[in-house]
Structure formats: C-alpha cells, structure tokens
Design a protein around this motif. Structure first.
Motif, mmCIF file in Angstrom:
data_model
loop_
_atom_site.group_PDB
_atom_site.id
_atom_site.type_symbol
_atom_site.label_atom_id
_atom_site.label_comp_id
_atom_site.label_asym_id
_atom_site.label_seq_id
_atom_site.Cartn_x
_atom_site.Cartn_y
_atom_site.Cartn_z
ATOM 1 N N ARG A 13 0.861 -1.194 0.000
ATOM 2 C CA ARG A 13 0.000 0.000 0.000
ATOM 3 C C ARG A 13 0.892 1.237 0.000
ATOM 4 N NH1 ARG A 13 -2.940 3.181 3.928
ATOM 5 N NH2 ARG A 13 -5.060 3.629 3.215
ATOM 6 N N ARG A 15 1.700 4.866 -0.111
ATOM 7 C CA ARG A 15 0.984 6.110 0.182
ATOM 8 C C ARG A 15 1.665 7.328 -0.441
ATOM 9 N NH1 ARG A 15 -0.416 5.768 6.502
ATOM 10 N NH2 ARG A 15 1.764 5.128 6.650
ATOM 11 N N SER A 42 -1.810 10.831 -5.464
ATOM 12 C CA SER A 42 -1.375 9.756 -4.587
ATOM 13 C C SER A 42 -2.533 9.237 -3.733
ATOM 14 C CB SER A 42 -0.231 10.235 -3.696
ATOM 15 O OG SER A 42 0.240 9.209 -2.859
ATOM 16 N N THR A 46 -4.034 5.433 -3.621
ATOM 17 C CA THR A 46 -4.178 4.656 -2.390
ATOM 18 C C THR A 46 -5.590 4.096 -2.276
ATOM 19 O OG1 THR A 46 -2.505 5.996 -1.289
ATOM 20 C CG2 THR A 46 -3.965 4.717 0.123
ATOM 21 N N ASP A 67 2.299 -1.508 4.362
ATOM 22 C CA ASP A 67 2.289 -0.078 4.077
ATOM 23 C C ASP A 67 3.671 0.391 3.627
ATOM 24 O OD1 ASP A 67 -0.310 0.866 4.456
ATOM 25 O OD2 ASP A 67 -0.078 0.908 6.625
#
Length: 333
Positions: A13, A15, A42, A46, A67
C-alpha cells in the motif's frame, strides 16, 4: 486447489505513489499523469489499492498488506517484480532494471513469509544488477506452476542468462521468446502479454513475430487440455493480459476460483473471451485508472504466495493485516 492459483497474496500500500520517470523509456504502457496536485493523485491511487485489497478479501483470498510511506519508491505498489514464491517452499528475490526500484526489496516481507508459511530456501539474484543482468520476477516471467514452465519475453528487464539460472535453481523449463508491438518495440514485461490459469490461458501470441516460436508457445500453453484464448495487441494495451487466477473461498468454505483484473481490462474483452474465463472462474474486476498510469495493472500489484501455511494461517481467509503490516525500508543485506 491448483498450484497455479494461490489462495494468499502480498500487496504493498504505497501512500506516496507517483508515475516513475526512471521506467518510462522502455515501458510503452506508461502514461503522463494528469495536471493535478501530486498529493491528490497519490490519495486516489491509495484508494484504488484499498479497493483491490477489499475485492480480493471479499472473494475469500488471504491478503497480506504492507504499508509504504517512502517517497523514493514510486513503484513499490508492484512487488511482483522483486519477489516470487514457489511450491516446495522456495522464494526468489530478483534484480531490477531501474536503480530507484531496487530498494523496494523488503526484509519485513521475507520475515512475514518465514513466520507464516513454510519457507525452505530464499535465492537472491539481486547481485546480478552489478553486471547489468535483470529479471524482474513475475513481471519478466509468466510461470506455469503445474507444468513447471517459465515463459519470458526478452527485454531490458528480462535477461535469458538470468532466466536459465533461475530455472536451473527452481526446476522450471525455460521458454524464452521475442515479443514486439506493432512499432517493433520489445514488450517490457511478459505479464502484460498474458496469464496462465488452471484450465485456460490468455495470451497475445500475435505479438510473437517468429511463427515457429509462436506455435511452440501455443502447444506448450495448451498442455493437459488447457484452453488457449488469444488476445489482440489492442487488448494488451488495455491491460487484458495483466490478470491472475487466484483461489478464494465461498461463505460455506468451498473453493472459489477467481480471475483478478482491472475494470479497463474487463471492458476490452469480447463476450466469447469472458465466457471462456467464466467457464472455470469468476471475474473480479476493479477500476484502477490512476495506478495504470504507471504502466502496470492488477496482476503487477499482486505477489502470489505459493507456499504451504504454518499453523494459524488459513488459506482463503483474510489475515490479520494490522499485525502483519510494516513500515520502513526493510532493505535486504
């Protein structure tokens, strides 16, 4: 459950997503981002990553999310380029063409695999980068885990020397070939050309200019009666080849074969192609237009886990992602 279709996956993920200028030279699928605030772009990316994770979980696939808040890793959402896992407990770590992608390799991902799955051997090929030799994981290779064949279209990111070394170490048959677009440019990653499922494969064989090699690929893909459905170059440009078969579960616990792809890819398919997929699997399509600006789609986002779970990890059910997610670089030594 098929060796081809894993029931657990790794997603990253990111970010701090942005389109990576270092990969634009040889990735014809990459597009310029719209003139919007980078933070807004961005944030939208996400949301698209979360939508993919949610769709896979809803289908009963185990999803391990890591993350990443590092702005120097714009392509970290595509972990399949640096890691692959294989039946029998083997894990590969791969050399990457773009220098700013090499620190996407994360030790915390490997530690999760060792803790929750039966890992016997990790083979790290990243040292080949110093010699200008690259093999970007299951982007560079499309692997048939049942028949033990690794298909690879040669490019700057997919070197035959590295393929043969990987196949010798992991006991796969190498099938290298050339694939080009209508302008004669090599296709940068094999996994945009097609995918291999349990009972069918979709592949853009028309983009393989050598007729004898094209027929050899068709014959090898159709082993054990697997149906081969051909994609057009136009459909490849819509990411129809960038899909993956996974194994989920229904609410009653029974296996649920799915094919994950983007909504854009799904829209490009003809009715007969959709029917061919749906004879053996359910299509799970997610709209990810922002992420596709980087030249990859749903399959690129997914690192499949072809490993046996240790006690406590149940294939086909959502994992406790909060306990598994990790921040930071976790660079390999």
């Amino acid at each position: 459950m098929s060796n081809v279709a894993p029931s657990a996956v790794i997603l990253v993920r990111s970010r701090r997503f942005r389109v990576n200028p270092a990969t634009a030279a040889d990735n014809a699928f990459q597009a310029d981002p719209p003139a919007v605030d980078p933070a807004a772009l961005s944030a939208q990316a996400t949301r698209e990553m979360d939508a993919v994770a949610d769709a896979l979980r809803a289908a009963g696939v185990t999803v391990h999310v890591f993350d990443d808040d590092d702005p120097t890793r714009p392509d970290s959402v595509f972990p399949n380029n640096w890691i692959s896992t294989h039946p029998g407990g083997m894990v590969g770590v791969f050399p990457m063409f773009a220098a700013n992608r090499r620190h996407e390799r994360r030790g915390d991902v490997l530690e999760m695999l060792k803790a929750h799955y039966r890992v016997q051997t990790i083979v790290d090929y990243s040292g080949l980068e110093a010699d200008g030799i690259f093999l970007e994981g299951t982007g560079a290779m499309v692997i048939d885990h049942d028949s033990r064949v690794a298909y690879m279209a040669r490019s700057h990111r997919a070197d035959q020397v590295a393929l043969e070394r990987f196949c010798a170490d992991f006991a796969y048959e190498p099938m290298a070939f050339d694939a080009v677009d209508s302008g004669g440019l090599p296709v940068y990653h094999t996994n945009v050309l097609g995918w291999i499922g349990t009972r069918m494969a979709m592949f853009a064989l028309e983009m393989v200019p050598d007729a004898s090699r094209r027929e050899a690929l068709r014959e090898r893909l159709s082993v054990h009666g697997r149906q081969v459905v051909e994609l057009t170059e136009a459909q490849v440009g819509e990411f129809a080849g960038n899909a993956i078969e996974l194994t989920g579960r229904h609410a009653d616990g029974s296996w649920r074969p799915i094919v994950a792809m983007s909504a854009r890819a799904r829209r490009s398919l003809r009715d007969d192609q959709v029917a061919a997929i749906e004879r053996s699997a359910e299509i799970v399509a997610v709209d990810i237009p922002t992420l596709e600006l980087s030249g990859g789609s749903v399959r690129c986002m997914i690192a499949g886990i072809h490993l046996d779970p240790r006690p406590g990890v149940k294939p086909g059910h959502a994992a406790a992602d909060d306990a598994l997610a990790a921040e930071g670089s976790g660079l390999l030594a």
